[in-house]
Design a protein around this motif. Structure first.
Motif, short mmCIF file in Angstrom:
data_model
loop_
_atom_site.label_atom_id
_atom_site.label_comp_id
_atom_site.label_asym_id
_atom_site.label_seq_id
_atom_site.Cartn_x
_atom_site.Cartn_y
_atom_site.Cartn_z
N ALA A 101 0.83 -1.21 0.00
CA ALA A 101 0.00 0.00 0.00
C ALA A 101 0.86 1.25 0.00
CB ALA A 101 -0.94 -0.01 1.21
N LEU A 102 1.88 1.30 0.84
CA LEU A 102 2.76 2.47 0.87
C LEU A 102 3.55 2.60 -0.43
CD1 LEU A 102 4.01 2.31 4.56
CD2 LEU A 102 2.88 4.27 3.49
N ASP A 103 4.01 1.48 -0.97
CA ASP A 103 4.76 1.53 -2.22
C ASP A 103 3.88 2.07 -3.35
OD1 ASP A 103 7.31 1.01 -3.45
OD2 ASP A 103 6.41 -0.70 -4.48
N TYR A 104 2.61 1.64 -3.36
CA TYR A 104 1.68 2.14 -4.37
C TYR A 104 1.39 3.62 -4.15
CZ TYR A 104 -2.15 2.20 -7.70
OH TYR A 104 -2.94 2.47 -8.79
N ALA A 105 1.26 4.04 -2.92
CA ALA A 105 0.95 5.44 -2.62
C ALA A 105 2.05 6.37 -3.11
CB ALA A 105 0.74 5.62 -1.11
N HIS A 108 1.88 5.93 -7.27
CA HIS A 108 0.67 6.36 -7.97
C HIS A 108 -0.23 7.19 -7.06
CE1 HIS A 108 1.57 3.67 -11.34
NE2 HIS A 108 1.87 2.76 -10.44
N PRO A 109 0.26 8.29 -6.53
CA PRO A 109 -0.53 9.06 -5.56
C PRO A 109 -1.83 9.62 -6.14
CG PRO A 109 1.38 10.31 -6.30
CD PRO A 109 1.56 8.92 -6.82
N GLU A 110 -1.84 9.86 -7.43
CA GLU A 110 -3.02 10.47 -8.05
C GLU A 110 -4.23 9.55 -8.06
OE1 GLU A 110 -1.19 7.90 -11.07
OE2 GLU A 110 -0.37 9.34 -9.62
N ARG A 111 -4.02 8.26 -7.80
CA ARG A 111 -5.13 7.31 -7.87
C ARG A 111 -5.83 7.09 -6.53
NH1 ARG A 111 -4.47 4.72 -12.93
NH2 ARG A 111 -6.58 3.92 -12.67
N LEU A 112 -5.25 7.60 -5.45
CA LEU A 112 -5.77 7.28 -4.13
C LEU A 112 -6.60 8.41 -3.53
CD1 LEU A 112 -2.84 5.31 -2.46
CD2 LEU A 112 -4.72 4.48 -3.89
N SER A 114 -7.73 7.88 -0.42
CA SER A 114 -7.19 7.79 0.93
C SER A 114 -6.36 6.52 1.03
CB SER A 114 -8.30 7.79 1.99
OG SER A 114 -8.97 6.54 2.01
N LEU A 115 -5.57 6.46 2.10
CA LEU A 115 -4.69 5.32 2.35
C LEU A 115 -4.85 4.91 3.81
CD1 LEU A 115 -2.20 3.47 1.63
CD2 LEU A 115 -0.77 5.40 2.38
N VAL A 116 -5.02 3.61 4.05
CA VAL A 116 -5.06 3.07 5.40
C VAL A 116 -3.98 2.00 5.52
CG1 VAL A 116 -6.41 1.84 7.14
CG2 VAL A 116 -7.54 3.51 5.64
N VAL A 117 -3.10 2.16 6.49
CA VAL A 117 -2.05 1.17 6.77
C VAL A 117 -2.27 0.69 8.20
CG1 VAL A 117 0.42 0.75 6.99
CG2 VAL A 117 -0.43 2.24 5.17
N ALA A 118 -2.61 -0.59 8.34
CA ALA A 118 -2.93 -1.14 9.66
C ALA A 118 -1.88 -2.15 10.09
CB ALA A 118 -4.32 -1.80 9.62
N PHE A 189 12.51 2.56 0.71
CA PHE A 189 11.82 3.34 1.73
C PHE A 189 12.72 3.77 2.88
CE2 PHE A 189 7.95 2.30 -0.35
CZ PHE A 189 7.05 3.26 0.09
N THR A 190 12.54 5.04 3.26
CA THR A 190 13.10 5.63 4.46
C THR A 190 11.99 6.45 5.11
OG1 THR A 190 13.82 7.64 3.30
CG2 THR A 190 15.41 5.80 3.42
N LEU A 191 12.23 6.90 6.33
CA LEU A 191 11.25 7.79 6.95
C LEU A 191 11.09 9.07 6.14
CD1 LEU A 191 12.13 7.42 10.75
CD2 LEU A 191 10.06 6.61 9.60
N ALA A 192 12.18 9.56 5.56
CA ALA A 192 12.11 10.79 4.76
C ALA A 192 11.21 10.60 3.54
CB ALA A 192 13.51 11.23 4.35
N LEU A 193 11.24 9.42 2.92
CA LEU A 193 10.41 9.19 1.74
C LEU A 193 8.93 9.29 2.08
CD1 LEU A 193 10.31 8.46 -1.28
CD2 LEU A 193 10.29 6.04 -0.59
N LEU A 194 8.57 8.95 3.32
CA LEU A 194 7.17 9.02 3.71
C LEU A 194 6.62 10.44 3.64
CD1 LEU A 194 7.14 6.62 6.79
CD2 LEU A 194 6.34 6.13 4.48
N GLU A 195 7.49 11.43 3.67
CA GLU A 195 7.05 12.82 3.57
C GLU A 195 6.45 13.13 2.20
OE1 GLU A 195 10.48 15.08 4.68
OE2 GLU A 195 10.55 14.20 6.70
N THR A 196 6.67 12.26 1.21
CA THR A 196 6.11 12.46 -0.12
C THR A 196 4.71 11.87 -0.24
OG1 THR A 196 7.00 10.40 -1.07
CG2 THR A 196 8.45 12.33 -1.05
N VAL A 197 4.23 11.16 0.79
CA VAL A 197 2.87 10.60 0.77
C VAL A 197 1.90 11.73 1.08
CG1 VAL A 197 1.30 8.93 1.83
CG2 VAL A 197 3.70 8.31 1.43
N ARG A 198 1.11 12.12 0.11
CA ARG A 198 0.32 13.35 0.24
C ARG A 198 -1.18 13.13 0.39
NH1 ARG A 198 3.45 17.59 1.83
NH2 ARG A 198 5.55 17.29 0.93
#
Length: 258
Positions: A101-105, A108-112, A114-118, A189-198
């Motif tokens: 899910a995170l890799d897809y986010a 392809h952010p334009e397709r989501l 919302s995102l839920v990671v459990a 993935f790094t913690l810094a890359l997560l900052e690109t999840v919009r």
């Protein structure tokens, strides 16, 4: 339900159809489509079009790729949503499904919508800040050799619902296929890359999770700009299975706002 033929694999999927907003479910490393049996009816009753599938090498899907072929789990997901014509959808992943899910986010952010990671720390492998959280006592030699029911089902549920554990184990034992290739992530993935999840994101943690402990999930949530964090205190790694009513309520409330 049909198979989708993609390069090197046949993906088994189920789609409730309908005119509602689409929700795609990504199972854990110990699951397949059947693991979502407490979610699909509840989300369909709430008006959503529910899509769930066995990832390459799990359940009824088949992996025909060779070790020399490079395949990415998020590409398989994208092939499925393109096939189904899902231009925008809610994506939900638990455990290992949260990696995809995170890799897809990121890809392809334009397709989501919302995102839920459990109950998933995501595919962060080499970030020293992340691995330092709970590193000293989080794991120990032989940890991975413990039974799946001990690692992934919380103690409260194990004692109170042995029949539910038996059902979970039957699904787990029918999930991962012998000899299937290991899933690959497209992004490093790094913690810094997560900052690109919009997109709006929910990180849903469980207090008795031996894999994705709440402090680790909080660390990932803190790096995503538009992220909510929720905690199910008594649940283990398979919170979606152990406390489906609470899990469903939290997720439905979140995606309903987006």
């Amino acid at each position: 339900m049909p198979y989708l033929e993609i390069p090197g694999a046949s993906l088994w999927y189920e789609d409730t159809g309908g005119e509602g907003a689409a929700v795609v479910f990504l199972h854990a490393f110990t699951g397949n489509t059947e693991a979502w049996e407490y979610q699909t009816p509840a989300f369909a009753d709430a008006g959503y079009r529910c899509v769930r599938y066995d990832r390459r090498g799990w359940g009824r899907s088949r992996d025909f790729s060779t070790p020399e072929q490079t395949t990415y789990a998020s590409d398989d997901l994208h092939a499925l949503v393109e096939h189904l014509g899902l231009l925008r959808f809610h994506l939900i992943g638990t455990g290992g499904g949260g990696y995809v899910a995170l890799d897809y986010a990121v890809s392809h952010p334009e397709r989501l919508a919302s995102l839920v990671v459990a109950c998933s720390g995501g595919p962060i492998q080499r970030d020293p800040e992340y691995t330092a959280i709970g590193d000293r006592y989080g794991r120990f030699p032989g940890f991975q050799s413990l039974p799946p029911w001990f690692l992934e089902i919380g103690p409260t549920y194990r004692v109170a619902h042995p029949e539910g554990v038996d059902r979970w184990l039957r699904i787990e034992q029918a999930s991962r296929q012998e000899g299937a290739q290991r899933e690959r992530m497209r992004n490093d993935f790094t913690l810094a890359l997560l900052e690109t999840v919009r997109m709006p994101t929910l990180m849903l943690a469980a207090g008795a999770d031996l894999y994705a402990a709440p402090p680790r999930m909080q660390a990932t949530a803190d790096r995503i700009p538009d992220c909510e964090f929720a905690l199910m205190p008594d649940a283990g790694h398979s919170a979606y299975w152990e406390q489906p009513e609470t899990w469903n309520r939290l997720v439905l409330e979140f995606i309903g706002a987006h």
